[in-house]
Structure formats: structure tokens, C-alpha cells
Design a protein around this motif. Sequence first.
Motif, PDB file in Angstrom:
ATOM      1  N   TYR A  19       0.841  -1.189   0.000  1.00 14.10           N
ATOM      2  CA  TYR A  19       0.000   0.000   0.000  1.00 14.10           C
ATOM      3  C   TYR A  19       0.878   1.240   0.000  1.00 14.10           C
ATOM      4  CZ  TYR A  19       1.029   0.723   4.984  1.00 14.10           C
ATOM      5  OH  TYR A  19       1.660   0.946   6.179  1.00 14.10           O
ATOM      6  N   THR A  20       0.274   2.376  -0.351  1.00 14.35           N
ATOM      7  CA  THR A  20       0.920   3.679  -0.202  1.00 14.35           C
ATOM      8  C   THR A  20       0.056   4.548   0.696  1.00 14.35           C
ATOM      9  OG1 THR A  20      -0.177   4.543  -2.197  1.00 14.35           O
ATOM     10  CG2 THR A  20       2.030   3.583  -2.466  1.00 14.35           C
ATOM     11  N   ASN A  72      -0.879   8.491   1.523  1.00 10.88           N
ATOM     12  CA  ASN A  72      -0.829   9.830   0.948  1.00 10.88           C
ATOM     13  C   ASN A  72      -1.679  10.758   1.809  1.00 10.88           C
ATOM     14  OD1 ASN A  72       0.194   8.884  -1.995  1.00 10.88           O
ATOM     15  ND2 ASN A  72      -1.427   7.525  -1.300  1.00 10.88           N
ATOM     16  N   TRP A 122      -4.342  20.172  -2.824  1.00  8.69           N
ATOM     17  CA  TRP A 122      -4.602  19.005  -3.681  1.00  8.69           C
ATOM     18  C   TRP A 122      -5.602  19.343  -4.783  1.00  8.69           C
ATOM     19  CZ3 TRP A 122      -5.285  13.400  -1.461  1.00  8.69           C
ATOM     20  CH2 TRP A 122      -4.019  12.863  -1.198  1.00  8.69           C
ATOM     21  N   ASP A 176      -3.716  15.011  -8.240  1.00  5.94           N
ATOM     22  CA  ASP A 176      -3.063  14.278  -7.159  1.00  5.94           C
ATOM     23  C   ASP A 176      -3.706  12.907  -6.957  1.00  5.94           C
ATOM     24  OD1 ASP A 176      -1.041  16.210  -5.895  1.00  5.94           O
ATOM     25  OD2 ASP A 176      -2.857  17.424  -5.981  1.00  5.94           O
ATOM     26  N   ILE A 177      -4.954  12.767  -7.371  1.00  9.57           N
ATOM     27  CA  ILE A 177      -5.668  11.495  -7.249  1.00  9.57           C
ATOM     28  C   ILE A 177      -5.526  10.667  -8.516  1.00  9.57           C
ATOM     29  CG2 ILE A 177      -7.897  10.420  -6.793  1.00  9.57           C
ATOM     30  CD1 ILE A 177      -6.919  12.017  -4.439  1.00  9.57           C
ATOM     31  N   GLY A 182      -1.322  10.061 -10.589  1.00 13.02           N
ATOM     32  CA  GLY A 182      -1.815  10.371  -9.261  1.00 13.02           C
ATOM     33  C   GLY A 182      -1.711   9.135  -8.387  1.00 13.02           C
ATOM     34  N   CYS A 183      -2.030   9.272  -7.104  1.00 12.61           N
ATOM     35  CA  CYS A 183      -1.809   8.156  -6.184  1.00 12.61           C
ATOM     36  C   CYS A 183      -2.708   6.961  -6.494  1.00 12.61           C
ATOM     37  CB  CYS A 183      -1.993   8.612  -4.739  1.00 12.61           C
ATOM     38  SG  CYS A 183      -3.528   9.474  -4.380  1.00 12.61           S
ATOM     39  N   GLU A 241      -1.307   5.350  -9.758  1.00 17.84           N
ATOM     40  CA  GLU A 241      -0.084   4.632  -9.451  1.00 17.84           C
ATOM     41  C   GLU A 241      -0.399   3.293  -8.791  1.00 17.84           C
ATOM     42  OE1 GLU A 241       4.208   5.903  -7.677  1.00 17.84           O
ATOM     43  OE2 GLU A 241       2.474   6.370  -6.424  1.00 17.84           O
ATOM     44  N   ALA A 242      -1.409   3.283  -7.915  1.00 18.42           N
ATOM     45  CA  ALA A 242      -1.825   2.023  -7.286  1.00 18.42           C
ATOM     46  C   ALA A 242      -2.349   1.045  -8.329  1.00 18.42           C
ATOM     47  CB  ALA A 242      -2.888   2.298  -6.226  1.00 18.42           C
ATOM     48  N   VAL A 263      -4.371   1.913  -1.421  1.00 15.18           N
ATOM     49  CA  VAL A 263      -3.966   3.319  -1.456  1.00 15.18           C
ATOM     50  C   VAL A 263      -4.750   4.041  -0.368  1.00 15.18           C
ATOM     51  CG1 VAL A 263      -5.629   3.795  -3.324  1.00 15.18           C
ATOM     52  CG2 VAL A 263      -3.811   5.435  -2.830  1.00 15.18           C
ATOM     53  N   LEU A 270      -5.728   7.461   1.472  1.00 14.92           N
ATOM     54  CA  LEU A 270      -5.825   8.918   1.337  1.00 14.92           C
ATOM     55  C   LEU A 270      -6.167   9.449   2.718  1.00 14.92           C
ATOM     56  CD1 LEU A 270      -7.954   8.998  -1.958  1.00 14.92           C
ATOM     57  CD2 LEU A 270      -5.468   8.902  -1.706  1.00 14.92           C
TER      58      LEU A 270
END
Length: 410
Positions: free
Chosen positions: A137-138, A140, A146, A150-151, A171-172, A175-176, A189, A191
Motif C-alpha cells: 500500500y501507499t 498519501n 490538492w 493528485d488522485i 496520481g496516487c 499509481e496504485a 492506497v 488517502l
Amino acid sequence: MSDSSDEGYTLEQAKDDIGILRRVEEETVEAIENTEEEEVLKYLIEDEQLDVRHDGERGLGEVRRAVLESDVASDELKRLVSLRGDETPDDILVPQNVKRNAKVALAAGKPVVLYGPTGTGKTTFAKQLAREMCVGYTLNTATPSWTPSDIIGGISPDYSDDSLSYRTKLGCVSEAVQRARKFDVEYGVILDEITRADISKIFGPLYTAIENPHQTIFETDEGDTIELDERVNIICTMNMSDRTVNELDNAITRRFAMIELDEYEENKRRQLFKDWINAHVSGSTDLDEAEILRLFERDYQGINHGTETTAQGAIMRFGPMHYRDVAVFLGIGCRDGGEYEHDPTAAVGQAFQTYVVPRLLNAAAFPQIERIVDHYRALNDEFEAFDLTPAAKLAERELEQERRQMGTYE
């Protein structure tokens, strides 16, 4: 290194070659890519920890990438390398129904919003949830600046090669999606603190993607399209200290599973307090640990439920996690050589002035500030062993300022 047989790189070969594998990253990557036995990977990663040796304590290096891309590696082994260095506690303390509801929602393909007052452990539980449900996971954290890019992603300037050009940037969430596809795994991911941003603004394209999962939401410079992938688990956290669910845009409450994280079971909360006191205060200071525990309990109860000293009942919803900072402050400040070694009584009030009262005042309306003042005056009278005057005075100064602004200062 030993030659691979037609059946691939074997465990016996790995053990024979371990000396060179420990020294040479490229050989380790080759061994991972050429084996057809998960036992080889377990030996290299679980027993020898070659990913730590070559990639470091954390991060996605070449060895971990090879494991994640391996068709032989199990999800458990991929999770191990993906989460290497993650210090999220294993013990999940949130109420059972909160955990169950969140897991069911994610399993059903629904994004999750964990909401509740400050200090209830929303971010910690979000990470625990991602660790349990996903391979990696990331995290953010939202900011007021934002935007939807960014998403989902957008165009960003590239100043390389002494010239200005523009490239697409993921965006995050996008990227996921890429990572879930590349490694063929469940990916999370997070948020965090999305109320810091304009939710309606930043989530617009994401709402569209949730409603139409096969619609392309982003395209990279290489021509790869991004669609919301069912293997991507979206987990949001939201601090509700200054707003209620009813004040949110209906768009998010219709598309996300809204899961409240508020009150902890009394025995678990009390155990948290004990653990923090034992870990940070016990044995290193002259403070009365039983009285510290009683103070934590009295403060928490008075804020959240009211006591005989706060006739108007609860002041606000306030989570238990803030008291860890107090315990750490006391342990460091009152130990041998610490700033409060010879004045531990004063340290308690300073800790509450530093970590608890400002967080209360940040979310308090005028009537609540008055009750915060009364609350800490009463605690200061009750706990003769501690000087809680700094906490009370901070609240008093805030109250005076509010009265001046309202023109009611006496």
C-alpha cells in the motif's frame, strides 16, 4: 554461480551459492527469476533476508521487485517484501464491528472512509487494514492544495535536459492501479485526512471512475490507459471534529462505505494507557504511574462523557491516542538528565499544555472552551501530585481572546 538446471534454480544451488548471493545483487535477482520453487524464495528472503541486504530496510529495490514479479512467490511472501520496514502495530484495537464492516466493504469492491474525532487511531487502522487486505500500500496525506491530478494524474513540467517540457504524472490512485497490474496483487492506497482538501473538487474524476470502472481515467505518455482496477483498495480517513457526515457532499456518502471510528472498548483503552506508561514512564522517572493512569482516565472521561465536575456533560469527542504523546514527553523529560528530572510535577502540566489542550482548543467552539477551562481547573484541584496549571491557563488565555473578539471580555 551454479548453473541452473532444466528444472530451474534449486534450493541446493541457492545454499551452495549463498556467499556470492549475499555479495552480488544481480546474482540474487537472477536466482529469483530462474527458480520454480517457492522454497528457494523463502530461503533467500525469509531466512537470509537478501532483500534487506541489497535493497535496504525498506523501499522497492531490485530484489523486492523481482519477488513481486515472480509467478512462484505467494501473496504472503510478496506481502513480506512489500511491507518490509513497516512498523505499523499488529494488534488491531478498534471495535470488532468496525474491523468487520471495513473488511466486508473492501471485499465487496467499495472504497472506505474511516471517519471520527481526532485521536481515535484512524490512520493506524487504515494501515492495518491495508496490510491485512492487500499485498502492499501507499500512504498519501491530503493538503489544501490538492487537485484531481493528485488522485488521478495530470500534466506536470519537466525541467530535465536544460529545457522545459511537459509529461504526464500519475496520481496516487493511478499509481496504485499500475502496481496492482504489474505485480498482479491486491494493492491499497490510503488517502489520509481528506477533509484538509476540497473533497468535492479532488474526487470528481474518481467518482466517475467508481461509477464507470471500465472507463479510461488517465493515459500515460507511453500510451498505457488507466482504469479503476478491482484489485485496488481505496481507504480514506476523515477527521470529523469540525463537521458531521450530514455536512458532506452526498456524492461521497453514496459511493464510499462510511465507517465511524469513535469509542474504544473501555478495557482496550485502559490497556493502551497502561502500555504507554509502562513503555515510556515506568522505571525511568519518579512519577506515580498509578496516578498518571488515573489522570489519563479522568481527563478522557471528562472530555468525552463528562464527570461530576462538568455538570454539562461531555465537552467533545476526543480519542485516546493523544495520551501516548504525553507518556513519551514524561518519559523523556523526567528521566535522569532530562529537562524535568528534578521537577516531574511540573512536567505533567507542561505535557498536557503541549499535546492535549491545543488539540481540544483547535476544534472547540466558545461554549466548549469555557468547559475546557472548568475541566482543567477541576483536575488541577483533584490531582495534588501534579501541577496542571499550565493546561488550565492555556485554555483560559484562549477563552479571554474569544471574549475580546465577541466584545464580552470582563
